[in-house]
Design a protein around this motif. Structure first.
Motif, mmCIF file in Angstrom:
data_model
loop_
_atom_site.group_PDB
_atom_site.id
_atom_site.type_symbol
_atom_site.label_atom_id
_atom_site.label_comp_id
_atom_site.label_asym_id
_atom_site.label_seq_id
_atom_site.Cartn_x
_atom_site.Cartn_y
_atom_site.Cartn_z
ATOM 1 N N ILE A 48 68.507 2.601 37.013
ATOM 2 C CA ILE A 48 68.331 4.000 36.620
ATOM 3 C C ILE A 48 66.900 4.227 36.150
ATOM 4 C CG2 ILE A 48 69.028 5.796 34.984
ATOM 5 C CD1 ILE A 48 71.847 4.615 35.045
ATOM 6 N N GLY A 49 66.364 3.265 35.389
ATOM 7 C CA GLY A 49 64.971 3.354 34.967
ATOM 8 C C GLY A 49 64.022 3.384 36.148
ATOM 9 N N ASP A 50 64.318 2.610 37.184
ATOM 10 C CA ASP A 50 63.492 2.615 38.392
ATOM 11 C C ASP A 50 63.491 3.997 39.035
ATOM 12 O OD1 ASP A 50 62.898 -0.073 38.101
ATOM 13 O OD2 ASP A 50 64.354 -0.760 39.591
ATOM 14 N N VAL A 51 64.653 4.650 39.056
ATOM 15 C CA VAL A 51 64.746 5.987 39.644
ATOM 16 C C VAL A 51 63.912 6.977 38.836
ATOM 17 C CG1 VAL A 51 66.273 7.895 40.233
ATOM 18 C CG2 VAL A 51 67.030 5.544 40.619
ATOM 19 N N PRO A 57 55.875 10.540 36.924
ATOM 20 C CA PRO A 57 54.896 9.602 36.368
ATOM 21 C C PRO A 57 55.112 9.409 34.871
ATOM 22 C CG PRO A 57 53.819 11.270 37.723
ATOM 23 C CD PRO A 57 55.229 11.729 37.522
ATOM 24 N N ARG A 58 54.768 8.241 34.399
ATOM 25 C CA ARG A 58 54.863 7.993 32.959
ATOM 26 C C ARG A 58 53.940 8.950 32.204
ATOM 27 N NH1 ARG A 58 56.826 2.170 31.049
ATOM 28 N NH2 ARG A 58 58.248 1.748 32.782
ATOM 29 N N ARG A 59 54.378 9.300 31.029
ATOM 30 C CA ARG A 59 53.704 10.251 30.133
ATOM 31 C C ARG A 59 53.953 11.701 30.549
ATOM 32 N NH1 ARG A 59 53.181 7.206 26.002
ATOM 33 N NH2 ARG A 59 51.875 8.835 25.070
ATOM 34 N N GLN A 60 54.603 11.924 31.699
ATOM 35 C CA GLN A 60 54.905 13.292 32.118
ATOM 36 C C GLN A 60 56.279 13.679 31.589
ATOM 37 O OE1 GLN A 60 54.286 14.507 36.294
ATOM 38 N NE2 GLN A 60 56.391 15.271 36.261
ATOM 39 N N THR A 81 58.724 6.383 27.315
ATOM 40 C CA THR A 81 57.868 6.406 28.509
ATOM 41 C C THR A 81 57.375 7.803 28.853
ATOM 42 O OG1 THR A 81 59.800 6.616 29.975
ATOM 43 C CG2 THR A 81 58.997 4.380 29.486
ATOM 44 N N ARG A 82 58.107 8.827 28.392
ATOM 45 C CA ARG A 82 57.733 10.216 28.683
ATOM 46 C C ARG A 82 57.908 11.065 27.424
ATOM 47 N NH1 ARG A 82 59.480 7.282 32.560
ATOM 48 N NH2 ARG A 82 58.540 7.469 34.631
ATOM 49 N N PRO A 83 57.000 10.867 26.458
ATOM 50 C CA PRO A 83 57.100 11.619 25.196
ATOM 51 C C PRO A 83 57.143 13.123 25.444
ATOM 52 C CG PRO A 83 55.421 9.908 25.059
ATOM 53 C CD PRO A 83 55.828 9.977 26.499
ATOM 54 N N ARG A 84 57.793 13.830 24.541
ATOM 55 C CA ARG A 84 57.967 15.288 24.571
ATOM 56 C C ARG A 84 58.955 15.726 25.647
ATOM 57 N NH1 ARG A 84 52.958 14.210 24.918
ATOM 58 N NH2 ARG A 84 52.680 15.198 26.967
#
Length: 268
Positions: A48-51, A57-60, A81-84
């Motif tokens: 699931i993390g891979d999906v 993208p990370r941080r998005q 991995t994707r804050p906010r």
């Protein structure tokens, strides 16, 4: 630590590697690494993390609806991995959520909001076209609730997903011919769109019982071939169309009984 909840006897057990496993009546539900939430020890959660990684993208930041909560492993992963990111979790067992928050505290300002409702009731309260991803990862007595794999439920998923949104469903099967997965693939294809399934080769061949991750979207889904090869154990991709074949979609009226995992599969 342990507590009796609506789901059963919940316990959190520390592991030698520093992670923690949440069990319900002895069956492992989640594994959490508080020191590093990007570490997803369970194989199906890593998929699931891979999906998620392939979608955004990370941080998005992304907007994700989680149907099923347990120890909130994937929401924790997304928050780091994707804050906010905006995350809504539908978990009906309020006592379980309280127990998890006490035993495995969430950091502040994660953006994770847990609603104490079932998936079917809770998704009806989510706005149209508001989610980038819907993740279905809900089990009851080691089986996926039947009302979460029907045409009526996936119509709700399609309603809340944005035009480029993605459904990710954690399912289980192991019978010859994968009858449950094929019926669900036909249902998802009709309600959401095309996609793929991710699973170990032996499971796709009907020679073992285990997790199958279904990924579907109105738009082409990411190619996870390389991620599958790197994974341990490796997993294969199969097109949703190929798997569904001429299978008939599931409906609420049918009263289909979803498969239950044999105790030996997931208990340890």
């Amino acid at each position: 630590m342990e507590r009796r909840t609506a789901s059963g006897l919940a316990s959190v057990e520390a592991q030698p590697d520093g992670t923690f496993v949440l069990r319900i009546d002895g069956s492992p539900q989640s594994q959490v690494d508080l020191a590093d939430p990007t570490h997803l020890p369970f194989e199906y959660m890593r998929r699931i993390g891979d999906v998620v990684d392939a979608i955004a993208p990370r941080r998005q930041p992304v907007a994700i609806l989680h149907v099923g909560g347990a120890a909130l492993s994937i929401p924790r992963y997304v928050a780091v991995t994707r804050p906010r990111s905006r995350q809504i979790v539908l978990e009906p067992d309020e006592d379980l959520t309280e127990f998890v928050r006490e035993a495995l505290p969430l950091p502040k300002r994660t953006g994770i909001k847990v609603r104490p409702v079932t998936g079917r009731a809770g998704i009806g309260e989510v706005y149209d076209d508001s989610m980038d991803v819907v993740i279905l990862d809900a089990f009851e007595h080691e089986a996926v609730p039947a009302n979460l794999v029907t045409a009526e439920f996936f119509a709700e998923c399609a309603r809340v997903l944005r035009p480029t949104g993605v459904l990710v469903a954690n399912l289980i099967d192991g019978k010859a011919g994968l009858p449950f997965i094929r019926r669900t693939a036909a249902t998802v294809r009709a309600g959401i769109g095309g996609g793929v399934v991710l699973a170990e080769r032996k499971i796709l061949r009907g020679k073992g019982f285990g997790n199958v991750i279904m990924v579907a979207s109105p738009q082409p889904v990411p190619d996870l071939t390389d991620a599958g090869r790197r994974a341990q154990p490796p997993y294969d991709m199969m097109p949703l169309d190929e798997l569904a074949g001429k299978a008939a979609p599931l409906t609420d009226a049918e009263g289909y009984v979803t498969p239950q995992a044999p105790p030996s599969v997931f208990r340890s």
